[in-house]
Design an enzyme around this catalytic site. Structure first.
Site, PDB file in Angstrom:
ATOM      1  N   ALA A  29      37.985 -21.641 -23.089  1.00 22.05           N
ATOM      2  CA  ALA A  29      39.265 -22.372 -22.980  1.00 22.05           C
ATOM      3  C   ALA A  29      39.037 -23.849 -23.532  1.00 22.05           C
ATOM      4  O   ALA A  29      38.070 -24.259 -23.536  1.00 22.05           O
ATOM      5  CB  ALA A  29      40.047 -22.094 -21.702  1.00 22.05           C
ATOM      6  N   ASN A  30      40.195 -24.589 -23.384  1.00 20.89           N
ATOM      7  CA  ASN A  30      40.060 -26.007 -23.229  1.00 20.89           C
ATOM      8  C   ASN A  30      40.950 -26.551 -22.325  1.00 20.89           C
ATOM      9  O   ASN A  30      41.870 -26.043 -21.616  1.00 20.89           O
ATOM     10  CB  ASN A  30      40.361 -26.485 -24.815  1.00 20.89           C
ATOM     11  CG  ASN A  30      41.691 -26.209 -25.444  1.00 20.89           C
ATOM     12  OD1 ASN A  30      42.876 -26.779 -24.795  1.00 20.89           O
ATOM     13  ND2 ASN A  30      41.641 -25.321 -26.267  1.00 20.89           N
TER      14      ASN A  30
END
Ligand code: C5P
Length: 221
Positions: A29-30
């Site tokens: 993810a970010n």
């Protein structure tokens, strides 16, 4: 008669990060919060548009009166976006993961006792903005992307404008010291083929209203 600037228009917005599965319990993810994308959706709705928001996993509530489609991965986001077109304006504010794991494990990956970590083979994700930008029939009249960078902001934004065939790139410096990612304020530059405009720091809701106002004006031209 007080007609709202985007009355009768359809605006498509992408927002948030994407989650790229590694196995049934893990993902890549970010740090995107979705705040700027969701604020754009609200601003477009307040300007009178019918709004479709395609959102990756965020902690934000679905905005009132906005058709919100929640997705996980970049591949899901691309299908959702395609299913929502045509639109008069599309603003791609999502922080789409550039890569996904080539083959998602069907079961949770276990330590094998050798002390060697598993290798995660990555493949590139489809570029949603570029796909829409180069689409013969479905490209919206006004297509806006974002560029979140930690260096060479303007050069990177200009090359995205060309590569993805966007009309504008909203560029922001997301170096950790700026506090932009996850924060409530944003300092952006509007990069178009006409040049670069530096905008002062504003909260994300105000940045959204300004972008929407400019987009409505551009659509009228
Ligand atoms: O190339 P980069 O990811 O920095 O480009 C950012 C812009 O492209 C954003 O508007 C983002 O929403 C869009 N994008 C996309 N699909 C991808 C990667 C980026 O739509 N796979």
């Amino acid at each position: 008669q007080n007609r709202l600037p985007l009355a009768g228009k359809h605006v498509l917005i992408t927002s948030g990060p994407t989650h790229e599965p590694i196995d049934p319990v893990r993902y890549i993810a970010n740090r995107s919060s979705g705040k700027q994308g969701h604020a754009l959706a609200v601003a477009a709705y307040e300007a009178g548009a019918r709004v479709t928001l395609v959102s990756g996993p965020v902690d934000l509530a679905d905005p009132d009166n906005i058709d919100t489609i929640r997705v996980e991965s970049a591949a899901d986001m691309l299908s959702a976006v395609k299913s929502c077109l045509p639109a008069d304006i599309a603003i791609m504010a999502a922080a789409v993961a550039d890569w996904r794991v080539a083959s998602e494990g069907a079961q949770k990956i276990k330590k094998d006792g050798s002390g060697k970590p598993p290798a995660l083979g990555l493949v590139e994700n489809p570029d949603i903005l570029a796909t829409v930008g180069h689409h013969e029939s479905l490209r919206p009249k006004l297509l806006i992307g974002f560029a979140a960078e930690t260096q060479n902001l303007i050069d990177n934004a200009r090359s995205k404008l060309e590569r993805k065939n966007a009309d504008w790139i909203i560029a922001n410096d997301v170096s950790p010291e700026t506090g932009i990612m996850g924060g409530d304020a944003n300092t952006v530059r509007l990069v178009s083929r006409d040049g670069v405009e530096d905008w002062p720091e504003m909260d994300k809701a105000e940045v959204a209203r300004q972008i929407v106002a400019r987009a409505a004006a551009a659509l009228d031209e």
